[in-house]
Design a protein around this motif. Structure first.
Motif, PDB file in Angstrom:
ATOM      1  N   ASN A 152       9.028   2.604   1.284  1.00  0.00           N
ATOM      2  CA  ASN A 152       8.031   1.863   0.633  1.00  0.00           C
ATOM      3  C   ASN A 152       7.023   1.410   1.615  1.00  0.00           C
ATOM      4  O   ASN A 152       5.993   0.857   1.343  1.00  0.00           O
ATOM      5  CB  ASN A 152       8.702   0.702   0.001  1.00  0.00           C
ATOM      6  N   SER A 153       7.393   1.262   2.870  1.00  0.00           N
ATOM      7  CA  SER A 153       6.285   0.834   3.714  1.00  0.00           C
ATOM      8  C   SER A 153       5.438   1.618   3.936  1.00  0.00           C
ATOM      9  O   SER A 153       4.160   1.179   4.538  1.00  0.00           O
ATOM     10  CB  SER A 153       7.076   0.797   5.237  1.00  0.00           C
ATOM     11  N   VAL A 154       5.081   2.968   3.687  1.00  0.00           N
ATOM     12  CA  VAL A 154       3.969   3.804   3.865  1.00  0.00           C
ATOM     13  C   VAL A 154       3.148   3.242   2.963  1.00  0.00           C
ATOM     14  O   VAL A 154       1.936   3.215   3.002  1.00  0.00           O
ATOM     15  CB  VAL A 154       4.487   5.245   3.762  1.00  0.00           C
ATOM     16  N   LYS A 155       3.360   3.046   1.713  1.00  0.00           N
ATOM     17  CA  LYS A 155       2.482   2.500   0.776  1.00  0.00           C
ATOM     18  C   LYS A 155       1.806   1.127   0.929  1.00  0.00           C
ATOM     19  O   LYS A 155       0.836   0.855   0.858  1.00  0.00           O
ATOM     20  CB  LYS A 155       3.203   2.518  -0.860  1.00  0.00           C
ATOM     21  N   ARG A 156       2.668   0.308   1.301  1.00  0.00           N
ATOM     22  CA  ARG A 156       2.258  -1.185   1.510  1.00  0.00           C
ATOM     23  C   ARG A 156       1.418  -1.387   3.006  1.00  0.00           C
ATOM     24  O   ARG A 156       0.707  -2.057   3.077  1.00  0.00           O
ATOM     25  CB  ARG A 156       3.445  -2.089   1.592  1.00  0.00           C
ATOM     26  N   LEU A 157       1.867  -0.463   3.967  1.00  0.00           N
ATOM     27  CA  LEU A 157       1.385  -0.714   5.340  1.00  0.00           C
ATOM     28  C   LEU A 157      -0.020   0.373   5.609  1.00  0.00           C
ATOM     29  O   LEU A 157      -0.942  -0.204   5.774  1.00  0.00           O
ATOM     30  CB  LEU A 157       2.279  -0.446   6.568  1.00  0.00           C
ATOM     31  N   ASN A 158       0.661   1.641   5.286  1.00  0.00           N
ATOM     32  CA  ASN A 158      -0.353   2.643   5.957  1.00  0.00           C
ATOM     33  C   ASN A 158      -1.445   2.979   4.824  1.00  0.00           C
ATOM     34  O   ASN A 158      -2.638   3.410   4.876  1.00  0.00           O
ATOM     35  CB  ASN A 158       0.605   3.985   6.032  1.00  0.00           C
ATOM     36  N   ASN A 159      -1.044   2.808   3.218  1.00  0.00           N
ATOM     37  CA  ASN A 159      -1.834   3.385   2.331  1.00  0.00           C
ATOM     38  C   ASN A 159      -2.585   2.053   1.500  1.00  0.00           C
ATOM     39  O   ASN A 159      -3.563   2.109   0.835  1.00  0.00           O
ATOM     40  CB  ASN A 159      -1.143   4.132   1.227  1.00  0.00           C
ATOM     41  N   ASP A 160      -2.221   0.919   2.355  1.00  0.00           N
ATOM     42  CA  ASP A 160      -3.230  -0.302   1.707  1.00  0.00           C
ATOM     43  C   ASP A 160      -3.378  -1.113   2.828  1.00  0.00           C
ATOM     44  O   ASP A 160      -4.666  -1.074   3.102  1.00  0.00           O
ATOM     45  CB  ASP A 160      -1.989  -1.100   1.029  1.00  0.00           C
ATOM     46  N   ALA A 161      -2.480  -1.749   3.799  1.00  0.00           N
ATOM     47  CA  ALA A 161      -3.211  -2.532   4.569  1.00  0.00           C
ATOM     48  C   ALA A 161      -4.085  -1.832   5.724  1.00  0.00           C
ATOM     49  O   ALA A 161      -5.294  -2.439   5.937  1.00  0.00           O
ATOM     50  CB  ALA A 161      -2.295  -3.273   5.440  1.00  0.00           C
ATOM     51  N   ALA A 162      -3.723  -0.714   6.276  1.00  0.00           N
ATOM     52  CA  ALA A 162      -4.292  -0.006   7.281  1.00  0.00           C
ATOM     53  C   ALA A 162      -5.840   0.584   6.499  1.00  0.00           C
ATOM     54  O   ALA A 162      -6.585   0.727   7.301  1.00  0.00           O
ATOM     55  CB  ALA A 162      -3.594   1.198   7.623  1.00  0.00           C
ATOM     56  N   VAL A 163      -5.602   0.964   5.223  1.00  0.00           N
ATOM     57  CA  VAL A 163      -6.975   1.403   4.566  1.00  0.00           C
ATOM     58  C   VAL A 163      -7.991   0.458   4.480  1.00  0.00           C
ATOM     59  O   VAL A 163      -9.108   0.537   4.652  1.00  0.00           O
ATOM     60  CB  VAL A 163      -6.464   1.846   3.020  1.00  0.00           C
TER      61      VAL A 163
END
Length: 304
Positions: free
Chosen positions: A236-247
């Motif tokens: 789930n962290s990929v979605k919340r961190l890399n695919n959302d916040a980092a984007v």
């Protein structure tokens, strides 16, 4: 200008493990009552839907009544395998809206919505529908229990994430106020001049083209959007961190310039180390909900 902190993989690993331990402790101490309450509630809604549709043998006659009732509509979406989200449901049925008013004016949309669920109906839970017969008492009870458990688990998980995010945002706001910052009204911020004044912050607002959870105007006039993220699994962290916040971080830096914004995230929960490193490499400054001192120390350092 003082640059935001960049953490080594070793430093990120230490805090990652602390965040994971805190998440485990919180989950193990979490009361069971939330799930049980949701289960009892949705068990009643599932039973009502089965009664209304004569054990799903007649989906067409009561379709408008079912789709117009928020609770029955939710249960209806969960008849599918796997369950269909509200947004996906509209797309799959080519329906403009799920509102009662629209459905009353558009019988064609109602028919398509019913057809979608009929096509993807869970054949394990509702075998009698596929086989064209009445359910046994055991089959019906099992279907009710399985459906209620499925929906209750999803609702509890959603509530947990929402509660965790709200607690994070509240903690960050308290920390900012203790630094002498003042909370002002949320707003749309198309350019830096519309941001709060130095020493001010606002809640969820549109910064450029994307929403930020908390928008801070640092003492040195830079804008610091802070995303509050709770992850319940490393996947789930990929979605919340890399695919959302980092984007968002990349988008804000592109819109406003590298020297004008400091995209940041306050994290709690479970994360993979390489995802943290990747997000930081893409311009996101990372802080942790279990220790806000590095965040407040750095913000304080921007004051002349």
């Amino acid at each position: 200008m003082i640059e935001p902190p960049v953490w080594t993989p070793e430093q990120l690993e230490i805090d990652r493990l602390k965040a994971s331990a805190a998440f485990t402790k919180e989950r193990l101490e979490e009361p069971l009552e939330d799930y049980l309450e949701a289960f009892d509630q949705y068990q009643g809604y599932v039973e009502e839907l089965l009664e209304t549709t004569i054990d799903l043998t007649d989906l067409d006659t009561p379709a408008l009544d079912v789709l117009s009732d928020p609770h029955l509509l939710e249960v209806f979406r969960y008849l599918a395998a796997p369950p269909i989200s509200a947004d996906d449901y509209k797309v799959l049925a080519d329906a403009k809206s799920l509102s009662k008013g629209h459905l009353q004016r558009s019988p064609a949309d109602v028919q398509r919505l019913v057809a979608v669920v009929r096509q993807v109906l869970d054949r394990r839970r509702f075998a009698w529908v596929v086989e064209g017969r009445e359910p046994t008492e055991a089959e019906r009870n099992a279907a009710v229990m399985a459906s209620a458990a499925l929906i209750a688990a999803s609702r509890t998980q959603t509530g947990r994430r929402t509660k965790g995010k709200e607690q994070q945002e509240a903690a960050v706001k308290v920390a900012l106020k203790e630094l002498g910052f003042t909370e002002v009204a949320s707003r749309t911020i198309p350019n830096i001049s519309h941001a709060p004044e130095p020493g001010e912050f606002c809640g969820e607002s549109v910064l450029g083209t994307r929403k930020g959870d908390i928008i801070v105007r640092l003492w040195d006039h830079r804008v610091m959007p802070i995303e509050c993220k709770v992850s319940n699994s490393s996947t789930n962290s990929v979605k919340r961190l890399n695919n959302d916040a980092a984007v968002k971080a990349g988008s804000w830096k592109l819109d406003f310039g590298l020297r004008q914004v400091v995209p940041s995230a306050v994290l709690s929960g479970v994360y993979k180390l390489h995802n943290l490193v990747d997000a930081q490499d893409r311009g996101l400054t990372i802080f942790w909900a279990h220790d806000l001192k590095p965040l407040t120390d750095w913000i304080a350092s921007t004051k002349p």
